[in-house]
Enzyme design. Structure first.
Site, PDB file in Angstrom:
ATOM      1  N   ARG A  57     -20.898 -29.601 -35.346  1.00 59.60           N
ATOM      2  CA  ARG A  57     -22.166 -29.666 -36.097  1.00 59.60           C
ATOM      3  C   ARG A  57     -23.295 -29.022 -35.304  1.00 59.60           C
ATOM      4  O   ARG A  57     -24.279 -28.554 -35.857  1.00 59.60           O
ATOM      5  CB  ARG A  57     -22.530 -31.116 -36.477  1.00 59.60           C
ATOM      6  CG  ARG A  57     -23.858 -31.231 -37.228  1.00 59.60           C
ATOM      7  CD  ARG A  57     -24.023 -32.502 -38.069  1.00 59.60           C
ATOM      8  NE  ARG A  57     -23.566 -33.683 -37.392  1.00 59.60           N
ATOM      9  CZ  ARG A  57     -24.200 -34.282 -36.364  1.00 59.60           C
ATOM     10  NH1 ARG A  57     -25.360 -33.801 -35.950  1.00 59.60           N
ATOM     11  NH2 ARG A  57     -23.700 -35.337 -35.788  1.00 59.60           N
ATOM     12  N   ASP A 182     -37.207 -15.813 -49.157  1.00 61.17           N
ATOM     13  CA  ASP A 182     -35.842 -15.947 -49.675  1.00 61.17           C
ATOM     14  C   ASP A 182     -35.411 -14.545 -50.110  1.00 61.17           C
ATOM     15  O   ASP A 182     -35.897 -14.020 -51.107  1.00 61.17           O
ATOM     16  CB  ASP A 182     -35.831 -16.933 -50.847  1.00 61.17           C
ATOM     17  CG  ASP A 182     -34.435 -17.153 -51.430  1.00 61.17           C
ATOM     18  OD1 ASP A 182     -33.576 -16.253 -51.286  1.00 61.17           O
ATOM     19  OD2 ASP A 182     -34.204 -18.212 -52.044  1.00 61.17           O
TER      20      ASP A 182
END
Ligand SMILES: *Cc1c(COP(=O)(O)O)cnc(C)c1O
Length: 392
Positions: A57, A182
């Site tokens: 992780r 984005d």
């Protein structure tokens, strides 16, 4: 190794042969954790005194290779990989804001980003405003003492309106506010916001970067300082990380990004011209159309107009739906950037959550359809569109 051209970096960047035993295809390090030689080694890795992997992780070699590659593609210092585009968007926005802050957004953002902004406002009092981003003075007037992020998409889904990225970055710099873009619709092959002065780029890697419709993933790129901070906070602690196998699929897809994008763009250009001439089509919204209101801006900030075409057919919602149902080759599906040509109906699909009034304001009516042009022979895509248009 010094930086090579984009088409070379998408294939080679991040490949370290010695770590791969010479394997041409990078290994998938399908492991949750990493073994420390000694207790002291573990302690010094946790203390940040020694480099090395700890737990997937936090970092994983296959994922790290993808992060190195996307950073190079976006001309940034450091990349981060996430389990979805929305995991990237939420980690970045939550990382850059706190209660009381304000986000200035381009008008019309991805539906789930819209949902996230609402959630942040309702639960954490992080407010936002949507702005057309077309006028410098008006942008300045909308920046408040609490604005800590400017968030933009360009082109905007599904109307294909563009934001002048360089202009927004220049204004934001005066106020010391980071600009997040984005860049999903363009991919770094067509548009590189960091080169235009922005601070963070986000991708839904699910789309063009993957290119094959088999991964949900997100990527973000920015400065070493900011990305390292986000890696140790909202990425690690919220935990929306990418799996090694998805990273491997993305590394594989990215190798052909320039070749695929050229074909998407070429097909879209050709089909936009044919759609525009068809009597059953009212208007087309495509940045590569010389009559598109922001055609010049598209030429200024994008290498090519992209593979997405929105268009309005003559008729009502029922006509739009029966047109879609008449298609045989083209698939009815949301998402974009795949080898297959996909069509969707924004008013009842991607933008169904937006109240009708706002939808109309954004220019999304029941006649509007969005095509993600695939890699098929354009003649076959056109035959399918034409036979369905002729039935309207
Ligand atoms: C698809 C998409 C997202 C969300 O990405 P996921 O990978 O589906 O989470 C965000 N922004 C844009 C522009 C998208 O098209």
């Amino acid at each position: 190794m010094d930086t090579k051209r984009f088409e070379t970096e998408v294939i080679h960047k991040g490949y370290h042969a010695l770590q791969h035993h010479g394997s041409l295809s990078p290994p998938i390090f399908q492991t949750s954790t990493f073994v420390f030689d000694t207790a002291e080694t573990g302690a010094s890795r946790f203390a940040g005194e020694q480099e090395g992997y700890i737990y997937s992780r936090l970092s994983n070699p296959t994922v790290a290779m993808l992060e190195e590659r996307i950073a190079s593609m976006e001309s940034g210092e450091k990349g981060l990989a996430f389990g979805s585009g929305m995991a990237a968007v939420s980690a970045i926005l939550l990382g850059l804001t706190k209660t009381g802050d304000h986000i200035l957004c381009s008008e019309g953002v991805y539906g789930c980003t819209f949902g996230l902004l609402q959630l942040m406002e309702e639960k954490y009092h992080i407010t936002h405003d949507f702005h057309s981003m077309s006028d410098e003075d008006s942008i300045r007037g909308s920046i408040t003492d609490h604005t800590t992020v400017i968030y933009i998409e360009s082109p905007i889904n599904p109307t294909m309106k563009l934001v002048d990225i360089e202009m927004v970055a220049r204004i934001a710099k005066e106020y010391g506010i980071p600009v997040v873009v984005d860049n999903t619709f363009s991919s770094p092959y067509l548009q590189r916001p960091l080169e235009l002065g922005c601070d963070v780029v986000i991708h839904s890697a699910t789309k063009y970067l993957c290119g094959h419709g088999d991964v949900i993933g997100g990527l973000a790129v920015g400065s070493n300082e900011l990305m390292s901070h986000l890696a140790m906070t909202t990425q690690k602690d919220i935990g929306g990380v990418m799996s090694p196998f998805d990273a491997w699929l993305l590394l594989r897809g990215i190798k052909t990004l320039p070749v695929r994008m050229d074909r998407h763009c070429e097909n879209a250009k050709k089909l936009s011209e044919l759609l525009k001439e068809h009597p059953a089509v009212e208007t087309i919204l495509f940045p590569g159309d010389p009559e598109f209101p922001q055609y010049e801006l598209a030429n200024k900030q994008m290498k090519n107009a992209g593979g997405l075409i929105s268009f309005q057919i003559k008729g009502d919602k029922a006509a739009a739906q029966s047109f879609m149902n008449s298609l045989q080759l083209i698939k009815i599906a949301v998402s974009l950037g795949d080898a297959e040509t996909l069509i969707q109906h924004p008013a009842t699909m991607t933008h169904a959550v937006v109240p009708e009034e706002s939808r109309k304001q954004m220019g999304i009516n029941d006649q509007l359809l969005r095509l993600s042009i695939g890699l098929e022979a354009w003649e076959d895509i056109w035959s399918d569109l034409e036979q369905a248009l002729n039935k309207i």
